[in-house]
Design an enzyme around this catalytic site. Structure first.
Site, PDB file in Angstrom:
ATOM      1  N   SER A 132      -1.871  11.050   6.755  1.00 63.02           N
ATOM      2  CA  SER A 132      -2.134  10.734   5.355  1.00 63.02           C
ATOM      3  C   SER A 132      -2.069  12.013   4.530  1.00 63.02           C
ATOM      4  O   SER A 132      -1.935  13.113   5.081  1.00 63.02           O
ATOM      5  CB  SER A 132      -3.499  10.082   5.205  1.00 63.02           C
ATOM      6  OG  SER A 132      -4.496  11.076   5.343  1.00 63.02           O
ATOM      7  N   LYS A 133      -2.203  11.845   3.232  1.00 64.14           N
ATOM      8  CA  LYS A 133      -2.103  12.989   2.313  1.00 64.14           C
ATOM      9  C   LYS A 133      -3.066  14.115   2.670  1.00 64.14           C
ATOM     10  O   LYS A 133      -2.830  15.265   2.338  1.00 64.14           O
ATOM     11  CB  LYS A 133      -2.363  12.529   0.871  1.00 64.14           C
ATOM     12  CG  LYS A 133      -1.256  11.654   0.315  1.00 64.14           C
ATOM     13  CD  LYS A 133      -0.980  11.988  -1.150  1.00 64.14           C
ATOM     14  CE  LYS A 133       0.192  11.194  -1.699  1.00 64.14           C
ATOM     15  NZ  LYS A 133      -0.200   9.801  -2.027  1.00 64.14           N
TER      16      LYS A 133
END
Ligand code: GLU
Ligand code: ZN
Length: 495
Positions: free
Chosen positions: A263-264
């Site tokens: 994820s980010k």
């Protein structure tokens, strides 16, 4: 039997590394088996749909050089390939299921369902979800509700007993008790739109999909889909759920290492970001293909064309793949070196133009600059800080200019002599190697180390302690600006 696989993204966000990995595996599997790779756009969730995401899907696949055999834009015998253009089909098939007694109309209002949910919560009821209220409506009750003008949804009749099993190529048999499957999920909404499950199953069947390769997070949908294939009396495709793409995290306090779905938090995840930073498509494609797949324990470099030949399902790992940003950087550096100077200059120019460092007409200078930095550059965007000295020049101080074990007078003498040699070389069109040789000869003549000639030159040209090699800088600045800067530095030393 012809292999037919699909990539079926929902355009609700930018293409993510995990999605692209799914696309690549499907594409390579199709190519390696002489099959077809189909692109299908699952855009029935209109609230989360965005046109930007759809365009991003096309441009990402295009950038990676992935062509689909059937799908939007190119068409094909099973089109349309955009689900929102197939609504009548879903409606027809949902009605068929009702007629076959495998599905039914549900007239429950959102309020009733909400109250049901609350009640289940309050009572901590073991039964969660829909209570199958409308499953046993009589004809009269149904007619009455129709008369009231209530638009029904269509729900699947999930068996309440027994279990459902499906086979996964990588994971083996996966079994779920039917009582644990969502109680009678909605297939067709009251506005005539299908839910993911209905559209997905109908399309996979009608499009003749033989293998379903998708992320492991879709495993929970598997039993439900199998029930739907069975309800329709359709052949069940082969399933191959792909291991997750994970990111690595180190706890800043304890130093413990954790893995979680990429994820980010871990870094860039959208291909658009990677592209903007200056990763090359061949590097991203190569690296992403190795997240969860390997050919053998050694070979690391694969072109797209090679993967189209050697990819196989047997070599997919069952364990989650970890996305290693450093490894990707390494691949990118390697692929940078494999590009020709001309290619690289073309790719670098937009970054320099954006930063206001060069103009199109400076292409020749950039071409001469590239060989000197090719070995040092990891990302295309690295070129901007590397070349910032072109625009931002601060005349270096005396201290900066004087190399170790030399004094100001000696440095001045050296730089003046260097200037003469440089001018003569530039005017006579010498190559970098020839200039290097002449400057080394000068060092010998002056009785100083090579650094005594190269460092003051480089620092005079850039005003920086750390910078690209002096010849590259000379080429990029051009004669006029280079001479001006060297003269400035000479004045500093004369003071
Ligand atoms: N539209 C789904 C997604 O966005 C497709 C899942 C599947 O491949 O069945 O991932
Ligand atoms: Zn109902």
């Amino acid at each position: 039997m012809e292999v037919r696989v699909r990539y079926a993204p929902s355009p609700t966000g930018l293409q993510h590394i995990g999605g692209v990995r799914t696309a690549l595996f499907n594409y390579f599997f199709a190519r390696a088996n002489g099959g077809k790779f189909i692109l299908r756009v699952e855009d029935t969730d209109r609230e989360r749909y965005s046109d930007e995401s759809l365009q991003d899907l096309y441009s990402t696949l295009d950038w990676l050089g992935i062509k689909w055999d059937e799908g939007p834009v190119v068409g094909g015998p099973h089109g349309p390939y955009i689900q929102s253009e197939r609504l009548p089909l879903y409606q027809e098939y949902a009605k068929k299921l009702v007629d076959m007694g495998k599905a039914y109309y549900c007239y429950c209002t959102p309020e009733r369902l909400e109250n049901l949910r609350k009640k289940q919560e309050e009572e901590k009821s073991p039964q969660v979800g829909y209570d199958r209220h409308c499953r046993n409506l009589t004809e009269e009750e149904r007619a009455e509700l129709e008369k009231q003008g209530i638009k029904p949804v269509i729900r699947l009749k999930v068996p309440t007993e027994g279990s459902t099993t499906f086979h996964d190529i990588l994971m083996g048999d996966i079994t779920r008790e039917n009582k644990d499957i969502s109680p009678d999920p909605v297939l067709l909404k009251s506005d005539g739109f299908p839910t993911y499950h209905l559209a997905n199953v109908i399309d996979d069947h009608l499009m003749g999909i033989t293998h379903i390769m998708r992320a492991q997070e879709w495993i929970p949908s598997g039993p439900l889909h199998v029930l739907m294939y069975e309800a329709f009396g359709w052949e069940i495709p082969q399933y191959c759920h792909l291991p997750m793409v994970m990111g690595k995290e180190t706890d800043p306090v304890t130093g413990e290492v954790h893995f979680a779905k990429l994820s980010k938090r871990h870094g860039s995840t959208s291909v658009r970001d990677f592209r903007a930073k200056g990763y090359l498509p061949e590097a991203l494609l190569n690296y992403v293909s190795l997240v969860g797949w390997s050919y053998d324990s050694e070979t690391e470099f694969f072109t797209r064309e090679e993967l189209e030949k050697v990819f196989s399902l047997e070599k997919i790992n069952t364990a989650p793949g970890v996305f290693d940003y450093q490894k990707l950087d390494w691949f990118n550096g390697q692929y940078m070196r494999r590009r020709s100077n001309e290619d690289l200059a073309q790719l670098l120019m937009p970054y320099l133009k954006d930063a206001g460092i060069l103009k199109d007409e400076d292409m020749d200078k950039l071409l001469d600059f590239v060989p000197g930095i090719k070995e040092r550059i990891t990302l295309l965007s690295d070129i901007v800080p590397m070349c910032s000295f072109v625009r931002e020049y601060q005349v270096p101080s005396v201290e900066m200019l004087i190399p170790k074990k030399m004094d100001q007078a000696g440095t001045l003498t050296a730089l003046k002599a260097v200037y003469e040699v440089v001018k003569q070389c530039m005017e006579s069109g010498d190559s970098d190697d020839q200039m290097q040789q002449k400057l080394c000869d000068l060092a010998v003549k002056l009785g100083i180390k090579n650094a005594g000639v190269f460092n003051p030159l480089r620092i005079a040209l850039t005003g920086l302690q750390v910078s690209p090699p002096p010849f590259s800088c000379l080429r990029l600045l051009g004669c006029e600006e280079s001479y001006r800067r060297i003269e400035c530095a000479i004045k500093v030393l004369e003071a």
